[in-house]
Design a protein around this motif. Structure first.
Motif, PDB file in Angstrom:
ATOM      1  N   GLY A 131     -10.690   0.371  -0.301  1.00 33.30           N
ATOM      2  CA  GLY A 131      -9.818  -0.775  -0.084  1.00 33.30           C
ATOM      3  C   GLY A 131      -8.758  -0.842  -1.167  1.00 33.30           C
TER       4      GLY A 131
ATOM      5  N   ASN B 192      -4.220  -6.598   4.742  1.00 38.72           N
ATOM      6  CA  ASN B 192      -5.379  -5.910   4.177  1.00 38.72           C
ATOM      7  C   ASN B 192      -6.636  -6.743   4.395  1.00 38.72           C
ATOM      8  OD1 ASN B 192      -4.217  -3.482   2.719  1.00 38.72           O
ATOM      9  ND2 ASN B 192      -2.930  -5.133   1.946  1.00 38.72           N
TER      10      ASN B 192
ATOM     11  N   ASN C  48       0.844  -1.203   0.000  1.00 38.44           N
ATOM     12  CA  ASN C  48       0.000   0.000   0.000  1.00 38.44           C
ATOM     13  C   ASN C  48       0.875   1.247   0.000  1.00 38.44           C
ATOM     14  OD1 ASN C  48      -1.931  -1.955   0.343  1.00 38.44           O
ATOM     15  ND2 ASN C  48      -2.772  -1.111   2.241  1.00 38.44           N
TER      16      ASN C  48
ATOM     17  N   SER D  97      -9.674  -3.032  -5.098  1.00 40.06           N
ATOM     18  CA  SER D  97     -10.911  -2.453  -5.619  1.00 40.06           C
ATOM     19  C   SER D  97     -10.677  -1.907  -7.027  1.00 40.06           C
ATOM     20  CB  SER D  97     -11.388  -1.318  -4.709  1.00 40.06           C
ATOM     21  OG  SER D  97     -10.458  -0.240  -4.733  1.00 40.06           O
TER      22      SER D  97
ATOM     23  N   GLU E 151      -8.196   3.960   1.527  1.00 42.03           N
ATOM     24  CA  GLU E 151      -8.944   3.914   2.790  1.00 42.03           C
ATOM     25  C   GLU E 151     -10.449   3.747   2.547  1.00 42.03           C
ATOM     26  OE1 GLU E 151      -7.752   7.509   4.781  1.00 42.03           O
ATOM     27  OE2 GLU E 151      -5.673   6.823   4.917  1.00 42.03           O
TER      28      GLU E 151
ATOM     29  N   ASP F  22      -9.542  -6.449   3.305  1.00 41.46           N
ATOM     30  CA  ASP F  22     -10.435  -6.592   2.154  1.00 41.46           C
ATOM     31  C   ASP F  22      -9.942  -7.647   1.164  1.00 41.46           C
ATOM     32  OD1 ASP F  22      -8.263  -4.940   1.461  1.00 41.46           O
ATOM     33  OD2 ASP F  22      -9.432  -3.788   0.013  1.00 41.46           O
ATOM     34  N   SER F  23      -8.949  -8.384   1.545  1.00 48.41           N
ATOM     35  CA  SER F  23      -8.363  -9.415   0.686  1.00 48.41           C
ATOM     36  C   SER F  23      -9.312 -10.602   0.519  1.00 48.41           C
ATOM     37  CB  SER F  23      -7.053  -9.887   1.331  1.00 48.41           C
ATOM     38  OG  SER F  23      -6.560 -11.033   0.726  1.00 48.41           O
TER      39      SER F  23
END
Length: 165
Positions: free
Chosen positions: A76, A113, A59, A79, A73, A115-116
């Motif tokens: 994610g 992360n 990131n 995305s 943020e 959102d993985s």
């Protein structure tokens, strides 16, 4: 598993088309780790169209190259929005006609992360003032290279479709 030679041939055709049309390109890659840039530059003469590339695996690397932290943020790191920013940022940085951004998780979750989602990859292609984002479900592959080639194949198809318009 994908046949490397078939993917390689697709990129050879793509690069020759880009050279013929004098269309420049760059990439900002995360999960593909520069595989697309490598395939683009495997064709002789690619320096006429490939201006440079970024491998932004973390990131922090994405943010340092210009992807707004607010986008990561809010949406994610995995995305369409982040992939779209990656594509725009690299295109603008190198002043190319096309920018490609790729982010996602292959066969495992990313502990850094939340959102993985394993096998979920997002990519975007920025051309002119337009950026189109895509999401892709990547089936399990036997190796990391196979995951990268799978995505490289899909991205090549989209690029070829776009430049043939």
């Amino acid at each position: 598993m994908l046949d490397y030679d078939k993917v390689r041939k697709k990129y050879d055709i793509l690069v020759r088309e880009l050279i013929e049309k004098q269309i420049t390109i760059t990439t900002m890659e995360s999960c593909t780790s520069g595989q697309i840039a490598s395939l683009l530059t495997d064709t002789e003469g690619a320096s006429a169209i490939m201006k440079g590339a970024f491998v932004t695996y973390s990131n922090e690397a994405k943010i340092r190259q210009g992807v707004p932290s607010e986008v990561i943020e809010r949406y994610g790191v995995y995305s369409k929005e982040t992939a779209s920013e990656m594509a725009r940022v690299c295109r603008d940085f190198y002043g190319t006609d096309i920018g490609i951004g790729v982010t996602g998780s292959f066969g495992n979750t990313d502990p850094n992360n939340p959102d993985s989602v394993p096998g979920k990859v997002y990519f975007a292609i920025a051309t002119g003032e337009q950026t189109e984002g895509y999401d892709c479900k990547v089936p399990p592959q036997p190796t990391r290279l196979a995951y990268k080639l799978y995505m490289a194949d899909i991205i090549a198809d989209e690029l070829i479709r776009k430049i043939k318009k």
